[in-house]
Design an enzyme around this catalytic site. Structure first.
Site, PDB file in Angstrom:
ATOM      1  N   ARG A 134      43.683   6.404  36.440  1.00 21.82           N
ATOM      2  CA  ARG A 134      43.406   7.135  35.203  1.00 21.82           C
ATOM      3  C   ARG A 134      42.082   6.701  34.578  1.00 21.82           C
ATOM      4  NH1 ARG A 134      48.317   9.299  32.804  1.00 21.82           N
ATOM      5  NH2 ARG A 134      47.440   9.072  30.730  1.00 21.82           N
ATOM      6  N   HIS A 154      12.439  31.557  36.040  1.00 24.90           N
ATOM      7  CA  HIS A 154      12.211  31.761  34.610  1.00 24.90           C
ATOM      8  C   HIS A 154      12.016  30.428  33.885  1.00 24.90           C
ATOM      9  CE1 HIS A 154      12.829  36.023  35.046  1.00 24.90           C
ATOM     10  NE2 HIS A 154      13.916  35.766  35.771  1.00 24.90           N
ATOM     11  N   LYS A 157      40.532  10.226  34.356  1.00 22.53           N
ATOM     12  CA  LYS A 157      41.197  11.349  35.020  1.00 22.53           C
ATOM     13  C   LYS A 157      41.760  12.357  34.034  1.00 22.53           C
ATOM     14  CE  LYS A 157      42.663  13.617  38.562  1.00 22.53           C
ATOM     15  NZ  LYS A 157      41.615  14.388  39.264  1.00 22.53           N
ATOM     16  N   CYS A 197      43.962   6.136  28.982  1.00 22.27           N
ATOM     17  CA  CYS A 197      44.857   4.975  28.867  1.00 22.27           C
ATOM     18  C   CYS A 197      46.154   5.186  29.646  1.00 22.27           C
ATOM     19  CB  CYS A 197      45.217   4.751  27.412  1.00 22.27           C
ATOM     20  SG  CYS A 197      43.789   4.648  26.341  1.00 22.27           S
ATOM     21  N   GLU A 205      28.904  13.339  39.196  1.00 22.63           N
ATOM     22  CA  GLU A 205      29.926  12.424  38.685  1.00 22.63           C
ATOM     23  C   GLU A 205      30.203  11.256  39.622  1.00 22.63           C
ATOM     24  OE1 GLU A 205      33.707  15.423  39.281  1.00 22.63           O
ATOM     25  OE2 GLU A 205      34.030  13.762  37.930  1.00 22.63           O
ATOM     26  N   GLU A 212      30.144  23.787  40.552  1.00 24.92           N
ATOM     27  CA  GLU A 212      31.144  22.771  40.876  1.00 24.92           C
ATOM     28  C   GLU A 212      30.538  21.707  41.808  1.00 24.92           C
ATOM     29  OE1 GLU A 212      33.677  21.657  39.768  1.00 24.92           O
ATOM     30  OE2 GLU A 212      34.735  20.609  41.354  1.00 24.92           O
ATOM     31  N   ASN A 262      48.629   5.554  23.394  1.00 21.43           N
ATOM     32  CA  ASN A 262      47.646   6.496  23.951  1.00 21.43           C
ATOM     33  C   ASN A 262      47.412   7.566  22.895  1.00 21.43           C
ATOM     34  OD1 ASN A 262      47.735   5.111  26.315  1.00 21.43           O
ATOM     35  ND2 ASN A 262      48.645   6.758  27.528  1.00 21.43           N
ATOM     36  N   GLY A 263      46.162   8.022  22.769  1.00 20.88           N
ATOM     37  CA  GLY A 263      45.853   9.060  21.777  1.00 20.88           C
ATOM     38  C   GLY A 263      45.029   8.485  20.641  1.00 20.88           C
ATOM     39  N   TRP A 283      41.238   2.876  27.654  1.00 22.57           N
ATOM     40  CA  TRP A 283      39.935   3.534  27.819  1.00 22.57           C
ATOM     41  C   TRP A 283      39.411   3.732  26.414  1.00 22.57           C
ATOM     42  CZ3 TRP A 283      37.915   8.622  26.815  1.00 22.57           C
ATOM     43  CH2 TRP A 283      36.754   8.926  27.531  1.00 22.57           C
ATOM     44  N   LYS A 327      30.274  17.685  40.939  1.00 23.86           N
ATOM     45  CA  LYS A 327      30.870  16.689  41.838  1.00 23.86           C
ATOM     46  C   LYS A 327      29.832  15.641  42.222  1.00 23.86           C
ATOM     47  CE  LYS A 327      34.025  17.345  41.520  1.00 23.86           C
ATOM     48  NZ  LYS A 327      35.194  17.951  40.952  1.00 23.86           N
TER      49      LYS A 327
HETATM   50  C1  F6R Z   1      35.756  16.589  37.419  1.00 24.36           C
HETATM   51  C2  F6R Z   1      37.024  16.730  36.714  1.00 24.36           C
HETATM   52  C3  F6R Z   1      36.985  17.084  35.270  1.00 24.36           C
HETATM   53  C4  F6R Z   1      38.267  17.840  34.865  1.00 24.36           C
HETATM   54  C5  F6R Z   1      38.311  18.065  33.348  1.00 24.36           C
HETATM   55  C6  F6R Z   1      39.520  18.875  32.938  1.00 24.36           C
HETATM   56  O1  F6R Z   1      35.950  16.303  38.770  1.00 24.36           O
HETATM   57  O2  F6R Z   1      38.066  16.539  37.278  1.00 24.36           O
HETATM   58  O3  F6R Z   1      35.840  17.818  34.945  1.00 24.36           O
HETATM   59  O4  F6R Z   1      38.290  19.068  35.530  1.00 24.36           O
HETATM   60  O5  F6R Z   1      38.323  16.833  32.685  1.00 24.36           O
HETATM   61  O6  F6R Z   1      40.695  18.256  33.352  1.00 24.36           O
HETATM   62  P1  F6R Z   1      42.046  19.047  33.484  1.00 24.36           P
HETATM   63  O7  F6R Z   1      41.919  19.993  34.624  1.00 24.36           O
HETATM   64  O8  F6R Z   1      43.088  17.996  33.719  1.00 24.36           O
HETATM   65  O9  F6R Z   1      42.240  19.794  32.185  1.00 24.36           O
END
Ligand code: F6R
Length: 608
Positions: free
Chosen positions: A27, A504, A603, A2, A488, A481, A100-101, A74, A485
């Site tokens: 966000r 395995h 985000k 949010c 997502e 990673e 927010n929260g 959100w 990527k």
């Molecule tokens: C994926 C991504 C997420 C964040 C995760 C933790 O591209 O960005 O997996 O890495 O939500 O976020 P932070 O680093 O802000 O704690």
């Protein structure tokens, strides 16, 4: 997650709120809304979906006011909809609230104080608006304090009262918020980009503080409503840094920013053959005391931790365990004063990581943060902070924050070894030398030629249903990673496996329909990974290998290669992950996906 914006001053609040909310779109959100106080009293407008829906809804209403609050939601409690969108109002329409929260005790608050009242949404937030009305004694500030006394959970709250149209009140516990100080106007937002077009002077709000925003300025008060003096900070991020600068997507722009931000991450920290952090200094006794390190993080930051484990164990010979933050605190980890806990978080606000940090502190551990956001909860609550200095990362899929986390870990690995008095000075000097060359070398994987090769490879992946990533050691850590990527942003199912583990069980899934991306950069495991590639080739899988420049063997047993320039093999993960970021980007683009804001994701994840 949010986004919040609040404004009081000389401009039309509607324009400032919509503009601020647009800056927070990155966000991630599913609905939006604003509340202004005008000649009719409180005027609340909300719409499900993109901000454009809200703008369309109000475009003919000629709304005008000098005070208002806005929100992008959100969904947590209640599905995305107009009626669940914020702001929420009290029954008599006197108060409006954005939040927010999560208010964790909202059900018991309903029962205790609000029995029989009619609620128009499924949200926890609406309870706050009703409580304001219930507790109102003619004094907005005192009423807010009374409401805060009964709330449990995490929140950033911004509120207006139709009876006191010359002030906005805001407070926070665990969810972030920043105040913008203007001339004859005051701002509040959940995140800095919403303020940048209006002011560079900001104040950070601490837990439990009450902020009263008026046209004449901002007053911060404590729980007893006594005034607290606050320092004003200058925001150093420029507005341009938050724009796309001609790139089609923020993600691509942020991938291209990597050479420049690598320089910032390193700047001032390498002095001759040693590492120095302005933020803190550790004595040899302190470092020698740590018998064990936990790295705790989520998602991409967790993947950075997997690389960090290998760096620290090799350089400083301290055993490291890497844990997913949402698991860590629930499994009673063995923590004591001889354990260092490192939390990694781009945003510095991820709820699970914050909770893990607090758990560690409860056990008397020192906590070190690796983060991007100054003034974030994680930065404030940790004993030592290493900022990655990646600048604002707008794309939901993290790229430059990940690679700068790795650089911070190399610096830390060298630093711990140096402070501990390890005899590996030569190795440390070679790593530091490599890090200094990294920005320039990285430019070489961001050329038009290289991008054309990757776009070509992406064409081969865009119709796949499943893609496997394999590697060993560091190469496996970055494979994880790469697969996150890809899934997502392209929505293709992708899995990363330690190359030796495939046989395995998972090898049963490999056919000519499942492309494999093999990372073959680590020299020490090259031959073994090559054997594993032959296993998938024998099952007809098409293989793309990420290799070192000059490797003339790989072409003989894979279908396609992408090479990275030669660099110290120990720091190669920083470079080798960049083609994986680009493969995800171009595959998602070829599939027509909405790259910067993938579905279902946000985000900054400030709920557990
Ligand atoms: C994926 C991504 C997420 C964040 C995760 C933790 O591209 O960005 O997996 O890495 O939500 O976020 P932070 O680093 O802000 O704690």
């Amino acid at each position: 997650m949010c986004g919040i914006v609040g404004y009081i001053g000389k401009q039309n609040a509607v324009d400032v709120l919509i503009d601020g909310l647009r800056k927070l779109e990155y966000r991630g959100y599913d609905s939006s809304g604003i509340a202004i106080v005008d000649h009719t009293g409180l005027n609340v407008q909300k719409a499900e979906g993109k901000l454009a829906n809200l703008q369309e809804k109000i475009k003919d209403d000629n709304l005008h006011s000098s005070i208002g609050i806005g929100h992008t939601r959100w969904a947590t409690h209640g599905r995305p909809s107009d009626y669940n969108a914020h702001p929420h109002t009290s029954q008599n329409g006197r108060f409006a609230v954005v939040h927010n929260g999560i208010v964790e005790n909202y059900l018991s608050l309903k029962e205790t104080y609000l029995a029989g009242e009619h609620f128009t949404s499924e949200t926890d937030t609406e309870v706050v608006a009703h409580l304001l009305e219930k507790f109102y004694n003619g004094n907005f500030e005192e009423t807010v304090v009374k409401v805060l006394d009964v709330l449990e959970g995490a929140y950033a709250l911004v509120m207006v009262c139709a009876d006191e149209p010359d002030k906005i009140i805001a407070c926070r516990k665990d969810s972030p918020m920043v105040l913008g100080v203007g001339e004859g106007e005051s701002f509040i937002a959940s995140d800095v980009p919403a303020l940048l077009a209006y002011t560079r002077n900001c104040m950070y709000i601490e837990k439990g503080e009450l902020c009263v925003l008026t046209r004449d300025g901002i007053t911060i008060k404590n729980h007893a409503l006594e005034v607290i003096e606050k320092e004003i900070h200058a925001i150093e991020w420029d507005a341009e840094a938050a724009e796309k600068e001609g790139f089609e997507h923020f993600m691509l722009k942020e991938i291209f920013e990597q050479p420049a931000v690598f320089k910032k991450t390193i700047a001032g920290r390498i002095q001759g053959a040693s590492v120095h952090f302005d933020e803190f200094e550790l004595t040899p006794e302190q470092v020698q005391k740590w018998k064990k390190i936990y790295i705790v993080a989520c998602g991409t930051a967790y993947h950075a931790g997997l690389v960090g484990k290998q760096i620290i164990e090799k350089m400083a010979r301290i055993p490291v365990e890497v844990e997913i933050a949402s698991e860590f605190r629930y499994r009673d980890p063995m923590l004591d004063e001889d354990t260092l806990v490192i939390v990694i978080s781009q945003s510095g606000e991820t709820a699970d990581t914050v909770a893990a940090l607090r758990e560690a502190k409860k056990h008397g551990c020192k906590v070190m943060a690796i983060t991007n956001v100054v003034g974030s909860a994680i930065a404030r609550e940790s004993d030592y902070v290493i900022y990655i200095w990646a600048g604002p990362e707008i794309s939901v899929a993290s790229t430059k924050a990940y690679t700068t986390m790795l650089i911070a870990e190399y610096l830390l690995g060298v630093y711990l070894a140096q402070q501990k008095g390890m005899p590996n000075a030569e190795e440390r000097a070679a790593i530091l030398d490599g890090l200094q060359n990294l920005p320039e070398i990285t430019e070489q994987v961001l050329t038009d030629d290289y991008l054309a090769q990757i776009q070509n490879a992406a064409e081969g992946f865009k119709d796949a249903n499943d893609i496997f990533f394999i590697g060993r050691g560091f190469d496996w850590a970055i494979a994880l990673e790469g697969s996150l990527k890809l899934k997502e942003i392209s929505y293709i199912h992708a899995e990363a496996y330690a190359a030796g583990e495939l046989k395995h069980g998972t090898l049963a899934l490999v056919t000519e329909e499942t492309p494999v991306i093999a990372i073959c950069v680590q020299e020490s495991t090259y031959d073994k990974t090559a054997s594993n590639i032959k296993e998938v080739k024998a099952r007809e899988a098409k293989v793309l290998a990420i290799i070192n420049e000059g490797d003339d063997q790989a072409q003989k047993f894979v279908d396609q290669t992408l090479s990275i320039p030669k660099i110290n093999n120990f720091i190669a993960p920083v470079l080798a992950v960049i083609p994986l970021q680009l493969i995800s980007y171009y595959t998602a683009k070829a599939r027509g996906c909405e790259i910067d804001q993938p579905r279902n994701l946000a985000k900054s994840v400030t709920v557990e």
